[in-house]
Design a protein around this motif. Structure first.
Motif, PDB file in Angstrom:
ATOM      1  N   ALA A   1       0.139  13.580  33.614  1.00  0.00           N
ATOM      2  CA  ALA A   1      -1.194  13.504  33.005  1.00  0.00           C
ATOM      3  C   ALA A   1      -1.910  14.846  32.928  1.00  0.00           C
ATOM      4  O   ALA A   1      -2.844  14.985  32.140  1.00  0.00           O
ATOM      5  CB  ALA A   1      -2.050  12.489  33.783  1.00  0.00           C
ATOM      6  N   GLY A   2      -1.500  15.831  33.739  1.00  0.00           N
ATOM      7  CA  GLY A   2      -2.207  17.110  33.718  1.00  0.00           C
ATOM      8  C   GLY A   2      -3.679  16.902  34.001  1.00  0.00           C
ATOM      9  O   GLY A   2      -4.048  16.198  34.935  1.00  0.00           O
ATOM     10  N   VAL A   3      -4.530  17.486  33.157  1.00  0.00           N
ATOM     11  CA  VAL A   3      -5.975  17.286  33.331  1.00  0.00           C
ATOM     12  C   VAL A   3      -6.512  16.232  32.350  1.00  0.00           C
ATOM     13  O   VAL A   3      -7.715  16.111  32.143  1.00  0.00           O
ATOM     14  CB  VAL A   3      -6.754  18.617  33.193  1.00  0.00           C
ATOM     15  N   GLY A   4      -5.591  15.462  31.724  1.00  0.00           N
ATOM     16  CA  GLY A   4      -6.035  14.269  30.993  1.00  0.00           C
ATOM     17  C   GLY A   4      -6.171  14.400  29.491  1.00  0.00           C
ATOM     18  O   GLY A   4      -6.920  13.646  28.876  1.00  0.00           O
ATOM     19  N   GLY A   5      -5.426  15.307  28.863  1.00  0.00           N
ATOM     20  CA  GLY A   5      -5.529  15.473  27.407  1.00  0.00           C
ATOM     21  C   GLY A   5      -5.152  14.237  26.620  1.00  0.00           C
ATOM     22  O   GLY A   5      -5.838  13.852  25.662  1.00  0.00           O
ATOM     23  N   PHE A   6      -4.064  13.578  27.023  1.00  0.00           N
ATOM     24  CA  PHE A   6      -3.665  12.336  26.341  1.00  0.00           C
ATOM     25  C   PHE A   6      -4.761  11.277  26.482  1.00  0.00           C
ATOM     26  O   PHE A   6      -5.123  10.611  25.512  1.00  0.00           O
ATOM     27  CB  PHE A   6      -2.362  11.791  26.946  1.00  0.00           C
ATOM     28  N   ARG A   7      -5.265  11.156  27.695  1.00  0.00           N
ATOM     29  CA  ARG A   7      -6.299  10.128  27.946  1.00  0.00           C
ATOM     30  C   ARG A   7      -7.538  10.395  27.099  1.00  0.00           C
ATOM     31  O   ARG A   7      -8.085   9.472  26.479  1.00  0.00           O
ATOM     32  CB  ARG A   7      -6.663  10.127  29.432  1.00  0.00           C
ATOM     33  N   LEU A   8      -7.982  11.652  27.061  1.00  0.00           N
ATOM     34  CA  LEU A   8      -9.172  11.984  26.264  1.00  0.00           C
ATOM     35  C   LEU A   8      -8.956  11.621  24.800  1.00  0.00           C
ATOM     36  O   LEU A   8      -9.812  10.992  24.174  1.00  0.00           O
ATOM     37  CB  LEU A   8      -9.479  13.478  26.382  1.00  0.00           C
ATOM     38  N   GLY A   9      -7.811  12.027  24.249  1.00  0.00           N
ATOM     39  CA  GLY A   9      -7.540  11.773  22.835  1.00  0.00           C
ATOM     40  C   GLY A   9      -7.520  10.290  22.513  1.00  0.00           C
ATOM     41  O   GLY A   9      -8.121   9.841  21.530  1.00  0.00           O
ATOM     42  N   LEU A  10      -6.842   9.506  23.352  1.00  0.00           N
ATOM     43  CA  LEU A  10      -6.736   8.065  23.095  1.00  0.00           C
ATOM     44  C   LEU A  10      -8.068   7.357  23.332  1.00  0.00           C
ATOM     45  O   LEU A  10      -8.480   6.502  22.546  1.00  0.00           O
ATOM     46  CB  LEU A  10      -5.630   7.457  23.960  1.00  0.00           C
ATOM     47  N   GLU A  11      -8.765   7.717  24.416  1.00  0.00           N
ATOM     48  CA  GLU A  11     -10.038   7.045  24.708  1.00  0.00           C
ATOM     49  C   GLU A  11     -11.129   7.433  23.713  1.00  0.00           C
ATOM     50  O   GLU A  11     -12.051   6.659  23.481  1.00  0.00           O
ATOM     51  CB  GLU A  11     -10.461   7.304  26.155  1.00  0.00           C
ATOM     52  N   ASN A  12     -11.011   8.633  23.113  1.00  0.00           N
ATOM     53  CA  ASN A  12     -11.976   9.027  22.072  1.00  0.00           C
ATOM     54  C   ASN A  12     -11.977   8.050  20.899  1.00  0.00           C
ATOM     55  O   ASN A  12     -12.959   7.932  20.178  1.00  0.00           O
ATOM     56  CB  ASN A  12     -11.658  10.434  21.535  1.00  0.00           C
ATOM     57  N   THR A  13     -10.851   7.370  20.669  1.00  0.00           N
ATOM     58  CA  THR A  13     -10.758   6.424  19.551  1.00  0.00           C
ATOM     59  C   THR A  13     -11.490   5.117  19.860  1.00  0.00           C
ATOM     60  O   THR A  13     -11.778   4.336  18.957  1.00  0.00           O
ATOM     61  CB  THR A  13      -9.288   6.064  19.242  1.00  0.00           C
ATOM     62  N   GLY A  14     -11.732   4.854  21.157  1.00  0.00           N
ATOM     63  CA  GLY A  14     -12.341   3.581  21.561  1.00  0.00           C
ATOM     64  C   GLY A  14     -11.381   2.412  21.504  1.00  0.00           C
ATOM     65  O   GLY A  14     -11.779   1.254  21.634  1.00  0.00           O
ATOM     66  N   LYS A  15     -10.069   2.697  21.337  1.00  0.00           N
ATOM     67  CA  LYS A  15      -9.098   1.620  21.105  1.00  0.00           C
ATOM     68  C   LYS A  15      -8.035   1.519  22.194  1.00  0.00           C
ATOM     69  O   LYS A  15      -7.120   0.710  22.100  1.00  0.00           O
ATOM     70  CB  LYS A  15      -8.424   1.839  19.738  1.00  0.00           C
ATOM     71  N   TYR A  16      -8.142   2.368  23.211  1.00  0.00           N
ATOM     72  CA  TYR A  16      -7.141   2.394  24.279  1.00  0.00           C
ATOM     73  C   TYR A  16      -7.835   2.429  25.638  1.00  0.00           C
ATOM     74  O   TYR A  16      -8.927   2.992  25.773  1.00  0.00           O
ATOM     75  CB  TYR A  16      -6.253   3.636  24.153  1.00  0.00           C
ATOM     76  N   GLU A  17      -7.150   1.852  26.633  1.00  0.00           N
ATOM     77  CA  GLU A  17      -7.678   1.847  27.999  1.00  0.00           C
ATOM     78  C   GLU A  17      -6.546   2.231  28.953  1.00  0.00           C
ATOM     79  O   GLU A  17      -5.495   1.586  28.965  1.00  0.00           O
ATOM     80  CB  GLU A  17      -8.192   0.432  28.334  1.00  0.00           C
TER      81      GLU A  17
END
Length: 414
Positions: free
Chosen positions: A11-27
């Motif tokens: 996960a590193g510092v969370g780049g994947f999480r930020l990108g996906l959660e920015n869409t409002g469609k992933y948790e």
């Protein structure tokens, strides 16, 4: 449609999480970040500070039992680029092991052992993956595609340079999406011509428009994973994998494509902060000749430690960096005061300076000061950004995937 449940590895510092959660469609329902070479787990500390420690694992992934990972719809991660060769073991009747410490096999193990396999996969790596190792170009990617096919997934991939789609950094990475055979996308892909999928109908094409360059290539992967690993491209020619393609049921279809984007470019001047007159990032006058030498063209004789002389040459780099262009790729050695060929330097009203950590974050489209935390040095913050991905690419891809799933589900219901 409900939010898709995400498991985020490496996960590193969370780049994947930020990108996906920015869409409002992933948790994100579970995440893992482990840095084997450091005692203090800096990236994991930042991740927990931003997203909380609940359902976050800071343990070597190889030691995490699959039973501890909750079921999820999509498995994501930017895994390390290593040697993915395959070997057999007499003790293991399945016969497949990778080298210890090669984290691709941890992904493989999770997908093998999960009873409810994730329907979708979303991975990122350096584009060198498509042509490594140098002794068998393309073998590593072939092993991955074959192992995913064996687990019931079709895969599509594309090398994306973020700057070619209006983002402020030239960062080329290969992104690939996997679709389990139980999904509607898999079934649609089966019924669509490979070239049409890559250029128009595919998930990546819907998120990042492309045009065709050259002739598509098709070939089959050997059915046995170990013999594929041992024999793939032994002729040492070019990798057969071009910058876009799909692989389904051992059949590879690959095609050279070019970005099709007509919007405004992202440039360095967009991300600059106001200059601080007494900043530690300012370059002292005395150091400028060192910077100019390192950035400049060279033709000189150098000596190895053993005293062997050789001719060394390299071209010049723009110095300081052009403010009306996207930045060069951030690398992990971006931080620190010492002059370097690869660090970014900008000209401001008060002189030359290196980029601030917040500006490096902006080049990767992270929120301002995402990595700012007590005990985390500016050099470490720069290191994080050298390892990170461009959040905007993940966000666009995440939107494209969700819309594709949603559209196919609607078709089913109508």
């Amino acid at each position: 449609m409900q939010k898709l449940k995400v498991c985020e590895l490496f996960a590193g510092v969370g780049g994947f999480r930020l990108g996906l959660e920015n869409t409002g469609k992933y948790e994100v329902v579970w995440s893992n970040q482990w840095e084997p070479s450091t005692k203090t787990q800096h990236a994991s500390l930042v991740y927990e500070a931003r997203f909380g420690h609940e359902n976050h694992s800071n343990t070597n992934l190889e030691e995490v039992p699959t039973s501890e990972i909750p079921d999820h719809d999509i498995l994501v991660g930017g895994f390390p680029c290593q040697d993915y060769s395959v070997a057999t073991t007499l003790k293991n009747s399945k016969g497949l092991i990778g080298k210890k410490g090669v984290l691709w096999w941890s992904i493989h193990r999770i997908l093998s052992e999960k009873e409810n396999k994730p329907k979708y996969l979303f991975f990122e790596n350096v584009d060198r993956l498509l042509k490594s190792p140098s002794s068998q170009r393309g073998r590593d990617f072939a092993v991955m595609l074959k192992s995913l096919n064996n687990l019931g997934y079709a895969v599509e991939w594309r090398v994306i340079n973020a700057a070619e789609y209006g983002m402020p950094q030239r960062r080329r990475r290969v992104f690939f999406l996997g679709y389990h055979k139980s999904t509607e996308i898999y079934k649609t892909l089966q019924e669509t011509s490979p070239t049409k999928w890559v250029l128009e109908r595919g998930t990546i094409a819907s998120a990042f428009s492309v045009k065709k360059q050259g002739v598509p290539i098709s070939f089959s992967l050997e059915k046995n994973l170990v013999s594929l690993s041992n024999s793939f491209n032994l002729e040492k020619g070019l990798s057969p994998f071009l910058n876009s393609g799909i692989c389904m049921g051992n059949e590879v279809h690959t095609l050279k494509t070019a970005a099709e984007y007509y919007g405004p470019p992202g440039v360095i001047s967009d991300i600059l902060e106001e200059q601080l007159p007494d900043s530690e990032f300012n370059i002292p006058e005395a150091d400028i000749p060192k910077w100019e030498y390192l950035k400049g063209a060279k033709k000189e004789i150098r000596k190895t430690k053993d005293g062997f002389e050789y001719n060394y040459s390299e071209g010049s780099m723009v110095f300081p960096d052009a403010l009306d262009q996207p930045s060069r790729t951030i690398i992990t050695g971006e931080g620190g005061k010492s002059p370097s060929r690869f660090k970014h330097v900008v000209q401001t009203s008060t002189g030359l300076r290196r980029l601030f950590p917040v500006e490096l974050e902006r080049l990767n489209m992270f929120p301002d000061n995402h990595t700012k935390l007590e005990g985390i040095s500016n050099t470490k913050r720069a290191f994080f950004m050298g390892n990170a991905l461009v959040v905007g690419v993940v966000e666009q891809m995440g939107n494209g995937l969700f819309q594709k799933i949603d559209a196919l589900e609607e078709q089913l219901q109508s």
